[in-house]
Design an enzyme around this catalytic site. Sequence first.
Site, PDB file in Angstrom:
ATOM      1  N   ASN A  78     -13.654  50.859 -86.084  1.00 37.40           N
ATOM      2  CA  ASN A  78     -12.970  52.076 -86.549  1.00 37.40           C
ATOM      3  C   ASN A  78     -13.709  53.374 -86.174  1.00 37.40           C
ATOM      4  O   ASN A  78     -13.134  54.457 -86.257  1.00 37.40           O
ATOM      5  CB  ASN A  78     -12.752  52.046 -88.078  1.00 37.40           C
ATOM      6  CG  ASN A  78     -11.707  51.047 -88.543  1.00 37.40           C
ATOM      7  OD1 ASN A  78     -11.829  50.487 -89.637  1.00 37.40           O
ATOM      8  ND2 ASN A  78     -10.662  50.805 -87.740  1.00 37.40           N
ATOM      9  N   ASP A  99      -4.922  47.161 -94.866  1.00 40.98           N
ATOM     10  CA  ASP A  99      -4.352  47.788 -93.672  1.00 40.98           C
ATOM     11  C   ASP A  99      -3.006  48.443 -93.986  1.00 40.98           C
ATOM     12  O   ASP A  99      -2.261  47.963 -94.840  1.00 40.98           O
ATOM     13  CB  ASP A  99      -4.180  46.722 -92.576  1.00 40.98           C
ATOM     14  CG  ASP A  99      -3.957  47.348 -91.204  1.00 40.98           C
ATOM     15  OD1 ASP A  99      -4.374  48.511 -90.997  1.00 40.98           O
ATOM     16  OD2 ASP A  99      -3.350  46.684 -90.346  1.00 40.98           O
TER      17      ASP A  99
HETATM   18  C1  IPE Z   1      -8.809  46.494 -90.018  1.00 33.31           C
HETATM   19  O1  IPE Z   1      -7.749  47.346 -89.804  1.00 33.31           O
HETATM   20  C2  IPE Z   1      -9.965  47.255 -90.586  1.00 33.31           C
HETATM   21  C3  IPE Z   1      -9.815  47.744 -91.948  1.00 33.31           C
HETATM   22  C4  IPE Z   1      -8.826  47.476 -92.744  1.00 33.31           C
HETATM   23  C5  IPE Z   1     -10.887  48.568 -92.421  1.00 33.31           C
HETATM   24  P1  IPE Z   1      -7.459  47.995 -88.364  1.00 33.31           P
HETATM   25  O2  IPE Z   1      -6.238  48.810 -88.531  1.00 33.31           O
HETATM   26  O3  IPE Z   1      -8.672  48.687 -87.874  1.00 33.31           O
HETATM   27  O4  IPE Z   1      -7.220  46.693 -87.492  1.00 33.31           O
HETATM   28  P2  IPE Z   1      -6.453  46.538 -86.102  1.00 33.31           P
HETATM   29  O5  IPE Z   1      -7.007  47.565 -85.179  1.00 33.31           O
HETATM   30  O6  IPE Z   1      -5.006  46.758 -86.370  1.00 33.31           O
HETATM   31  O7  IPE Z   1      -6.734  45.127 -85.705  1.00 33.31           O
HETATM   32  C1  IPE Z   2      -6.374  51.491 -93.335  1.00 38.29           C
HETATM   33  O1  IPE Z   2      -5.218  51.367 -92.622  1.00 38.29           O
HETATM   34  C2  IPE Z   2      -7.512  50.731 -92.768  1.00 38.29           C
HETATM   35  C3  IPE Z   2      -8.636  51.539 -92.296  1.00 38.29           C
HETATM   36  C4  IPE Z   2      -9.097  51.374 -91.089  1.00 38.29           C
HETATM   37  C5  IPE Z   2      -9.296  52.491 -93.166  1.00 38.29           C
HETATM   38  P1  IPE Z   2      -5.002  51.983 -91.171  1.00 38.29           P
HETATM   39  O2  IPE Z   2      -5.622  53.333 -91.091  1.00 38.29           O
HETATM   40  O3  IPE Z   2      -5.438  51.016 -90.150  1.00 38.29           O
HETATM   41  O4  IPE Z   2      -3.417  52.122 -91.178  1.00 38.29           O
HETATM   42  P2  IPE Z   2      -2.434  51.734 -90.018  1.00 38.29           P
HETATM   43  O5  IPE Z   2      -2.707  50.312 -89.663  1.00 38.29           O
HETATM   44  O6  IPE Z   2      -2.698  52.670 -88.886  1.00 38.29           O
HETATM   45  O7  IPE Z   2      -1.086  51.906 -90.630  1.00 38.29           O
HETATM   46 MG    MG Z   3      -4.502  49.486 -89.195  1.00 35.34          MG
END
Ligand code: IPE
Ligand code: IPE
Ligand code: MG
Length: 263
Positions: A70, A22
């Site tokens: 997502n 993340d």
């Molecule tokens: C979790 O990250 C999913 C992945 C890393 C693929 P998110 O960014 O989607 O999670 P939330 O929404 O902050 O819980």
């Molecule tokens: C990558 O990080 C995880 C995926 C869902 C691919 P994010 O895209 O959630 O990044 P943040 O949390 O918005 O910084």
């Molecule tokens: Mg995220």
Amino acid sequence: MKEANPLFDKAVRPRHVAIIMDGNGRWAQARGLERAEGHAEGANAVREAVTTCREQEIEYLTLYAFSNANWQRPSIEVEALMRLLVEFAEKEKAELRENGIRVNVVGEIEDLPSHTRRAVEHVIDYCSDGDRMTLSLALSYGGRQDIVNAARALAVRARAGLVLPEEIDENFFHREMTTHSLPDVDLLIRTGGEARLSDFLLFEAAYAELAFLDIMWPDFKEDTFIECVRRYATKERRFGRTSAQVAQEGAKVFQPLRPGSEG
Ligand code: IPE
Ligand code: IPE
Ligand code: MG
């Protein structure tokens, strides 16, 4: 890739590491870049994590690449992620194969756009002889969904008289999940500063050690990974027992998920 050079004894190193990658978006936004550029940079961190795992002789690495939640993101971002997956598969496949790394998907591969799905299926097939490490990508993955799908599949078989309710134990149930070939998660790492699971491996991480890191995923380097493994190696995993029992009986009392086992 460098030769394997594990820093930790097999008895104390994790067999299965899972990572919630993340923070790509925030990494990019902090630099005035598009979120997609953060995802592209995140792909380099994936490469480094895979290499580190292989060098440390960790058998299973499972990466949360795209959750079923997502899909709600803006389509331009979803498309960028799907494109990056194709690029990753094409760029990395030769090195993955050379290093004996098998590729696996957990989640709903059928949900991916056909081009992405084909690229992922190709890399799975291309690396299928790998016997040193298993890299699993969680794609269109949701932990609850995986549990519910397994329950539904068993209900269908039970109704047809093919399964007896008393046959269903943890291992039997796990065989219906998309993670059926993976052992229990030992160490679960999340970057990006949040201390939540976001629906990742709810069943499989029941006794995982958790590491929540404040750094964003593109900044996750070999030394951070090794530090997580070092901390893991110092933990006493009790699985419900007392410390004294653990000292006497060792780890053998706990029955982890046994992928592929019968009965
Ligand atoms: C979790 O990250 C999913 C992945 C890393 C693929 P998110 O960014 O989607 O999670 P939330 O929404 O902050 O819980
Ligand atoms: C990558 O990080 C995880 C995926 C869902 C691919 P994010 O895209 O959630 O990044 P943040 O949390 O918005 O910084
Ligand atoms: Mg995220």
